[in-house]
Design a protein around this motif. Structure first.
Motif, PDB file in Angstrom:
ATOM      1  N   HIS A 106       0.853  -1.192   0.000  1.00  0.00           N
ATOM      2  CA  HIS A 106       0.000   0.000   0.000  1.00  0.00           C
ATOM      3  C   HIS A 106       0.890   1.243   0.000  1.00  0.00           C
ATOM      4  N   VAL A 107       0.731   2.082  -1.008  1.00  0.00           N
ATOM      5  CA  VAL A 107       1.448   3.360  -1.065  1.00  0.00           C
ATOM      6  C   VAL A 107       0.466   4.455  -0.639  1.00  0.00           C
ATOM      7  N   THR A 151       4.312   8.198 -11.944  1.00  0.00           N
ATOM      8  CA  THR A 151       5.591   8.678 -12.488  1.00  0.00           C
ATOM      9  C   THR A 151       6.718   8.423 -11.493  1.00  0.00           C
ATOM     10  N   TRP A 152       6.429   8.665 -10.234  1.00  0.00           N
ATOM     11  CA  TRP A 152       7.448   8.410  -9.199  1.00  0.00           C
ATOM     12  C   TRP A 152       7.760   6.919  -9.101  1.00  0.00           C
ATOM     13  N   LEU A 153       6.721   6.072  -9.149  1.00  0.00           N
ATOM     14  CA  LEU A 153       6.931   4.626  -9.066  1.00  0.00           C
ATOM     15  C   LEU A 153       7.796   4.122 -10.210  1.00  0.00           C
ATOM     16  N   ARG A 201       6.469  -3.067  -6.920  1.00  0.00           N
ATOM     17  CA  ARG A 201       5.585  -4.225  -6.901  1.00  0.00           C
ATOM     18  C   ARG A 201       4.343  -3.935  -7.742  1.00  0.00           C
ATOM     19  N   PRO A 202       4.112  -4.738  -8.762  1.00  0.00           N
ATOM     20  CA  PRO A 202       2.919  -4.535  -9.583  1.00  0.00           C
ATOM     21  C   PRO A 202       1.653  -4.740  -8.737  1.00  0.00           C
ATOM     22  N   GLY A 203       0.702  -3.893  -8.937  1.00  0.00           N
ATOM     23  CA  GLY A 203      -0.570  -4.068  -8.241  1.00  0.00           C
ATOM     24  C   GLY A 203      -0.626  -3.470  -6.850  1.00  0.00           C
ATOM     25  N   ALA A 204       0.427  -2.779  -6.409  1.00  0.00           N
ATOM     26  CA  ALA A 204       0.376  -2.128  -5.099  1.00  0.00           C
ATOM     27  C   ALA A 204      -0.729  -1.077  -5.111  1.00  0.00           C
ATOM     28  N   HIS A 205      -1.472  -1.003  -4.029  1.00  0.00           N
ATOM     29  CA  HIS A 205      -2.563  -0.047  -3.934  1.00  0.00           C
ATOM     30  C   HIS A 205      -2.008   1.378  -3.810  1.00  0.00           C
TER      31      HIS A 205
END
Length: 515
Positions: free
Chosen positions: A68-69, A81-83, A90-94
């Protein structure tokens, strides 16, 4: 976009640990990361610490284990953009707005992720936020006893009380006005953006509101509530006849409790002696049923010495409150001048029947022709008045319409007493009576409408009425009279409705004056 700066971890962390060494991880499947961008380093550190204390894993550094971000004031595009700039993602992080985090903190566990929590919906949610609008003066607003923002209004009221006990009246009024605005809102505040443009919300009050909305509580409020000085002031000013100056002097002398005061050898005046003796009773809430019983006794006394005289229950009970800290009665007679000398006769009657444990009577010192329209800022009236401690038989409660309710209220009130009050006299609970603070005020019929308005309250509502009169109408209002400064004459009134009309205000019922 500049990548998030990596800060050194404190001594309480090892590597990329998500909890302090003493914190228990309750939700291992949830790994949180708070994005510092637009949030700020100090706020991020505070929120991270709060999360860890609640049992959440909060990572200092972003990594592929983050689920979770949490972001604040960021758009979905900015965060993605930051990710993309991070080596490990991690793909799919909320991607969630801070509202999910604060709601989870309040719940003590991860709450369900709704559309309004998702970052990509943030802009839409903000556009749909209901904006509030209220008049600038509390006397223009209808405020019932119940409000939709109790956690916020109670917090601001506590800070106001602390300021008032510290004799910082300006700050106290500022907090009171801010609380009054929130009390008048038609629904709960869910976003700071809803408060834009509202009157009386200063920077300090807004900081407290923001803290509570986002974290569930305010550090300043909790610190004040638990401070030794605040609690000592509360206890000592709870003594009848003791003001904040006297309490402050005692605190400087090392006195923080009732027992310390008793052992100190301090000289107490007659009112303070009575207040200390009956402290437990006086600081126990008075119920509406008890106020009604006292009203019957006072009415009997008044009519016995002056047939045709009228008595009205004022204060919070007139505004619809079910409990109060004292009972106030306003007394008059339809014939101007017949009320002169009434108070001494009423007091003598009550004393002869054994109803008064203490009383002090002040004379009427107001002369319209001499004093003119000017009133001090505090607006302290100068009616003939009796400050008393009433001896109320407990068995009277059983004669009310709902004795079970009275009993439940009494038990609840005794349970909710200030734990710092150092219960003085356990024997009082075994007596067939209790002590109650009662104020009796006698007004000439020509001033009765103004007295009734002034003694009904709330205190802030009355202050705002006087401010409106002076700033908006060029008038001077007191509990005795209304003077038009432009026309140079008094404006007479036989009812509260007429006073509101003179002021150019819509009439507001007593039950809607709870600012």
């Amino acid at each position: 976009m500049v990548p998030l700066k990596r800060r050194k971890l404190g001594s309480s962390h090892t590597g990329n640990a998500g909890t302090n060494s003493g914190d228990e991880v309750k939700f291992p499947q949830v790994v949180l990361f708070l994005l510092e961008r637009k949030m700020g380093a100090s706020r991020r550190a505070f929120l991270s610490q709060l999360g860890r204390k609640k049992g959440f894993q909060v990572q200092e550094l972003f990594s592929e284990i983050v689920t979770h971000v949490i972001c604040e004031n960021n758009s979905g595009e900015e965060v993605r953009t930051w990710l993309d700039s991070q080596a490990s993602s991690r793909p799919g992080a909320h991607l969630l707005d801070i509202s999910w985090y604060t709601e989870s903190m309040r719940a003590g566990q991860p709450v369900e992720i709704l559309d309004r929590h998702k970052l990509q919906e943030l802009q839409i949610s903000e556009a749909e936020v209901i904006m509030f609008s209220v008049p600038s003066y509390a006397c223009q607003r209808r405020t019932s006893l119940e409000n939709h923002n109790t956690p916020l209004t109670e917090a601001l009221s506590l800070l106001a009380e602390n300021a008032e006990l510290s004799e910082d009246d300006g700050r106290g009024v500022a907090f009171r006005r801010a609380a009054a605005v929130l009390k008048a809102l038609p629904s709960p505040v869910t976003s700071m953006s809803q408060l834009k443009g509202l009157p009386c919300l200063g920077e300090h009050s807004l900081r407290v509101i923001k803290d509570i909305l986002e974290n569930g509580s305010s550090i300043e409020v909790e610190s004040t509530k638990n401070s030794e000085r605040y609690n000592a002031l509360k206890v000592l000013t709870g003594i009848f006849g003791v003001g904040s100056k006297t309490a402050e002097r005692w605190i400087r002398a090392g006195i923080h409790s009732l027992h310390q005061l008793q052992d100190s050898g301090q000289t107490l005046n007659r009112a303070q002696q009575a207040g200390l003796e009956h402290y437990d009773d006086i600081n126990q809430p008075v119920t509406k049923a008890e106020a009604d019983v006292i009203g019957e006794i006072v009415e009997k006394a008044v009519v016995s010495v002056l047939p045709g005289a009228q008595i009205v229950l004022t204060g919070g009970f007139r505004r619809g409150k079910l409990t109060g800290h004292d009972v106030d009665f306003l007394i008059t007679h339809p014939e101007e001048g017949r009320e002169v000398g009434l108070m001494s006769k009423v007091v003598s009657w009550l004393e002869s029947k054994g109803f008064l444990l203490y009383q002090k009577t002040t004379r009427n010192s107001y002369l319209e022709s001499k004093d003119g329209p000017g009133r001090p800022a505090s607006n302290i009236d100068r009616f003939e008045r009796c400050f008393s401690i009433f001896k109320l038989a407990k068995e009277k409660e059983t004669r009310t319409k709902d004795p079970q309710e009275v009993t439940e209220n009494r038990v609840s009130a005794e349970t909710d007493q200030n734990p710092n009050s150092d219960k003085l006299m356990n024997k009082q609970t075994d007596t067939p009576w209790r002590a109650v603070r009662v104020d009796l005020v006698v007004s000439p019929i020509s001033q009765f409408a103004f007295a009734l308005l002034g003694w009904t309250g709330s205190k802030l509502f009355e202050r705002e009425l006087r401010r409106w009169a002076g700033h908006e109408r060029s008038m001077s209002l007191s509990s005795h009279a209304l003077f038009d400064n432009k026309k140079g004459r008094y404006l007479r009134a036989s009812s509260e409705e007429e006073i509101f009309a003179h002021l150019g205000l819509e009439f507001i019922l007593p039950s809607e004056r709870n600012a």
